[in-house]
Design a protein around this motif. Sequence first.
Motif, PDB file in Angstrom:
ATOM      1  N   LYS A  44      99.427 101.291  76.068  1.00 17.39           N
ATOM      2  CA  LYS A  44      98.446 100.252  76.397  1.00 17.39           C
ATOM      3  C   LYS A  44      97.420 100.779  77.390  1.00 17.39           C
ATOM      4  O   LYS A  44      96.235 100.450  77.306  1.00 17.39           O
ATOM      5  N   GLU A  45      97.861 101.579  78.332  1.00 15.08           N
ATOM      6  CA  GLU A  45      96.934 102.154  79.305  1.00 15.08           C
ATOM      7  C   GLU A  45      95.937 103.090  78.642  1.00 15.08           C
ATOM      8  O   GLU A  45      94.780 103.190  79.068  1.00 15.08           O
ATOM      9  N   MET A  46      96.379 103.787  77.574  1.00 16.61           N
ATOM     10  CA  MET A  46      95.490 104.672  76.816  1.00 16.61           C
ATOM     11  C   MET A  46      94.732 103.907  75.730  1.00 16.61           C
ATOM     12  O   MET A  46      94.101 104.534  74.865  1.00 16.61           O
ATOM     13  N   LYS A  47      94.798 102.573  75.756  1.00 19.34           N
ATOM     14  CA  LYS A  47      94.100 101.693  74.813  1.00 19.34           C
ATOM     15  C   LYS A  47      94.594 101.901  73.379  1.00 19.34           C
ATOM     16  O   LYS A  47      93.823 101.865  72.419  1.00 19.34           O
ATOM     17  N   MET A  48      95.892 102.147  73.260  1.00 21.74           N
ATOM     18  CA  MET A  48      96.546 102.191  71.951  1.00 21.74           C
ATOM     19  C   MET A  48      97.439 100.955  71.867  1.00 21.74           C
ATOM     20  O   MET A  48      98.571 100.959  72.355  1.00 21.74           O
ATOM     21  N   TYR A  49      96.893  99.905  71.287  1.00 16.52           N
ATOM     22  CA  TYR A  49      97.556  98.611  71.343  1.00 16.52           C
ATOM     23  C   TYR A  49      98.618  98.449  70.252  1.00 16.52           C
ATOM     24  O   TYR A  49      99.335  97.442  70.239  1.00 16.52           O
ATOM     25  N   ARG A  50      98.723  99.366  69.337  1.00 13.50           N
ATOM     26  CA  ARG A  50      99.778  99.341  68.331  1.00 13.50           C
ATOM     27  C   ARG A  50     100.541 100.668  68.374  1.00 13.50           C
ATOM     28  O   ARG A  50     100.423 101.521  67.507  1.00 13.50           O
ATOM     29  N   PRO A  51     101.340 100.855  69.400  1.00 14.85           N
ATOM     30  CA  PRO A  51     102.058 102.133  69.535  1.00 14.85           C
ATOM     31  C   PRO A  51     103.179 102.228  68.499  1.00 14.85           C
ATOM     32  O   PRO A  51     103.681 101.216  68.012  1.00 14.85           O
ATOM     33  N   PRO A  52     103.589 103.426  68.156  1.00 13.89           N
ATOM     34  CA  PRO A  52     104.728 103.572  67.238  1.00 13.89           C
ATOM     35  C   PRO A  52     105.994 102.991  67.861  1.00 13.89           C
ATOM     36  O   PRO A  52     106.244 103.155  69.059  1.00 13.89           O
ATOM     37  N   PRO A  53     106.793 102.304  67.093  1.00 18.25           N
ATOM     38  CA  PRO A  53     108.025 101.725  67.645  1.00 18.25           C
ATOM     39  C   PRO A  53     109.037 102.817  67.988  1.00 18.25           C
ATOM     40  O   PRO A  53     109.025 103.912  67.426  1.00 18.25           O
ATOM     41  N   VAL A  54     109.910 102.492  68.903  1.00 16.86           N
ATOM     42  CA  VAL A  54     110.958 103.408  69.365  1.00 16.86           C
ATOM     43  C   VAL A  54     112.296 102.880  68.888  1.00 16.86           C
ATOM     44  O   VAL A  54     112.641 101.715  69.133  1.00 16.86           O
ATOM     45  N   PHE A  55     113.061 103.743  68.197  1.00 12.85           N
ATOM     46  CA  PHE A  55     114.377 103.373  67.682  1.00 12.85           C
ATOM     47  C   PHE A  55     115.408 104.374  68.171  1.00 12.85           C
ATOM     48  O   PHE A  55     115.088 105.536  68.438  1.00 12.85           O
ATOM     49  N   LEU A  56     116.626 103.911  68.241  1.00 14.54           N
ATOM     50  CA  LEU A  56     117.740 104.800  68.505  1.00 14.54           C
ATOM     51  C   LEU A  56     118.177 105.446  67.198  1.00 14.54           C
ATOM     52  O   LEU A  56     118.339 104.764  66.186  1.00 14.54           O
ATOM     53  N   ARG A  57     118.347 106.753  67.217  1.00 12.38           N
ATOM     54  CA  ARG A  57     118.710 107.466  65.991  1.00 12.38           C
ATOM     55  C   ARG A  57     120.077 107.001  65.494  1.00 12.38           C
ATOM     56  O   ARG A  57     121.045 106.951  66.255  1.00 12.38           O
ATOM     57  N   PRO A  58     120.175 106.649  64.229  1.00 13.10           N
ATOM     58  CA  PRO A  58     121.494 106.256  63.695  1.00 13.10           C
ATOM     59  C   PRO A  58     122.424 107.449  63.641  1.00 13.10           C
ATOM     60  O   PRO A  58     122.029 108.561  63.278  1.00 13.10           O
ATOM     61  N   LYS A  59     123.651 107.216  64.000  1.00 17.98           N
ATOM     62  CA  LYS A  59     124.656 108.269  64.013  1.00 17.98           C
ATOM     63  C   LYS A  59     125.600 108.108  62.836  1.00 17.98           C
ATOM     64  O   LYS A  59     125.779 107.020  62.303  1.00 17.98           O
ATOM     65  N   ARG A  60     126.196 109.207  62.464  1.00 13.23           N
ATOM     66  CA  ARG A  60     127.133 109.197  61.348  1.00 13.23           C
ATOM     67  C   ARG A  60     128.360 108.363  61.725  1.00 13.23           C
ATOM     68  O   ARG A  60     128.870 108.474  62.854  1.00 13.23           O
ATOM     69  N   PRO A  61     128.863 107.527  60.815  1.00  8.56           N
ATOM     70  CA  PRO A  61     130.035 106.709  61.140  1.00  8.56           C
ATOM     71  C   PRO A  61     131.253 107.581  61.421  1.00  8.56           C
ATOM     72  O   PRO A  61     131.394 108.683  60.890  1.00  8.56           O
ATOM     73  N   SER A  62     132.119 107.076  62.250  1.00  7.69           N
ATOM     74  CA  SER A  62     133.297 107.825  62.656  1.00  7.69           C
ATOM     75  C   SER A  62     134.300 107.907  61.509  1.00  7.69           C
ATOM     76  O   SER A  62     134.328 107.063  60.602  1.00  7.69           O
ATOM     77  N   SER A  63     135.124 108.927  61.539  1.00 17.88           N
ATOM     78  CA  SER A  63     136.133 109.136  60.509  1.00 17.88           C
ATOM     79  C   SER A  63     137.317 108.206  60.734  1.00 17.88           C
ATOM     80  O   SER A  63     137.502 107.653  61.830  1.00 17.88           O
ATOM     81  N   PRO A  64     138.179 108.002  59.735  1.00 19.39           N
ATOM     82  CA  PRO A  64     139.364 107.148  59.931  1.00 19.39           C
ATOM     83  C   PRO A  64     140.292 107.646  61.017  1.00 19.39           C
ATOM     84  O   PRO A  64     140.943 106.863  61.704  1.00 19.39           O
ATOM     85  N   ILE A  65     140.362 108.982  61.201  1.00 19.13           N
ATOM     86  CA  ILE A  65     141.234 109.522  62.259  1.00 19.13           C
ATOM     87  C   ILE A  65     140.720 109.095  63.620  1.00 19.13           C
ATOM     88  O   ILE A  65     141.487 108.708  64.506  1.00 19.13           O
TER      89      ILE A  65
END
Length: 567
Positions: A44-65
């Motif tokens: 916003k300070e750089m006058k970019m009012y539609r910045p790219p969204p920030v997401f947490l990287r999805p991780k591989r699901p844990s194994s049954p063990i």
Amino acid sequence: VAKKLKMGRKKSDKSARSEEQEDKVNESYQPTGNFQSDFVELCKEMKMYRPPPVFLRPKRPSSPIQNEQQTQAPTNRKAKEDKKASMAQQMVEPEEETPEEKAVIEQLGFKPKTFTVKYYLDLMKPCVHIDLENPDKPDTVSEVHAKNWKLELPMLKTLGRCFEKLNRLHTIVFWRVAASAEVIAELAELLRQLDSVRCLSLEANGHVTDENYADLIRVDSNLTKLQLRFNQITDAGAARISEQLSGLRDPPSKLVSLDLSSNCVQDGGATALAQALRTNRTLIHLSLSNNRVSDRGATALAESCSRFYLTHEETVERRRLLSTAAERRTGLSPESCQSRPSSSAVTPPPSRRGAADRPVSVRSGQEKLGRTGGTGKTPGKGKKDDKAKPEEKAKNKAQKEDSKAKGKGAQASEKDSKSSAATLKSGKGKGGNNSSSSGGGRVKVSTPLQLDQEESQPPDSDHPLLERVDTAYAPGYLLVPGNHVLTLLNLSRNLITDKGVLQWKTAVSYQLAYMSKQKVNGTGLMKLLLQGNPFSTESESYRILQQAMSSRDPVGSSSNTSGNVDQ
């Protein structure tokens, strides 16, 4: 009067508000360490009012063990882990289900937990993915990934201001961001300020005119891993990178892994990298797969890993290091050595070493007076004296031969321009018969016997130029062992034929034989990838090379097949 007072108050209120607004505009936002909020505010300070969204990287699901181990954990610990997983799931998954997800849920009959469904155009929208070491603490960002959008200078500066407060950030990944030469230069300057960043991946960037990727691993860079795949890097860019990898610069490079796969590197770039590997003792992994390296580049790389002749510049640097080590052993400072007369630095001929403590004029005058009896004329007994002293005749004859050799060497150095540098450095005419080529050719040196013995047994040092010299193999040349630190080399899918395989077979055999006799700093080459090259897999050289490398493969020989040297 009352109206005037009211108007004055209104004007003063407006001026105060305008001053407050100006102060707010002038005050820049200070990052707090929360990457998601800092990135939005700085955009916003750089006058970019539609910045790219920030997401947490999805991780591989844990194994049954792992799930069973979690069920056996204490209740408090399990509650904390469930809380972290729920927070991570909230950051990854959207709050409302999209129509595509609803359609998938209706078809499956349940809501998927191991994957998400998105519209294909949503995958092309710019976004930033981050990894958190601790989901409870937003300031523990360890990795930042930006893919499939153009990275320009304002956005890079915004990201740089966010990175300043991330003390645990160690990996930055840019994929297909179309960074220009100016952006790469700014990124190199940013990496100089980020002490915690160790890994950088800048891939699928496209062709850059300047090819200034070498700026990313300058002297003041802390990077240990650099990935530059699919960037159309040519021999010019590879040569610039090799200059930064050279072990002769001070301080040496810290880079441990370099990936130049799927570029346009040919024999010129491979030869330049081989020249850097001669003195580099930090690089462990080098990948040149899917390039255009042929037998000439493969031969240069093989020589740098086995043994090679020192060039003129490397010989000069070796002599300087040896003189510095000798000064440390004797306790002499460089200033005292410079204050000595130039004649003391020259090694006297063998016939005059015993009388080096007396001036030449006094010695010759005394010998003349002793022969003539003070008259300056030779008496009748002079012939008998000459016969009685054959040692003096031998000395005079040796001096004449030395002076003739010097004169012949000077004439040869004028005729042969290629060997002039080696002749001037050695100080004798013996080096005039040099047949080395310009650049990486071997240089013949002519030194006294005592200096040859000192160079063959240099002081204990980790410097690559102070390795033990093999003088018995090539007298007059400085033949030193090659790089034993490089562990993994990937040359798959190039243009290497049976000739290149033969050179690598010789290099690996010599390296194994040398390491069995001498103690070296490093493990030697343990994995060599050559599959996908146009050579015969049924040749004798390839079979011997395969057997030698299978015994050194840390993964095990069971993974090797008849079609590959190493998997």
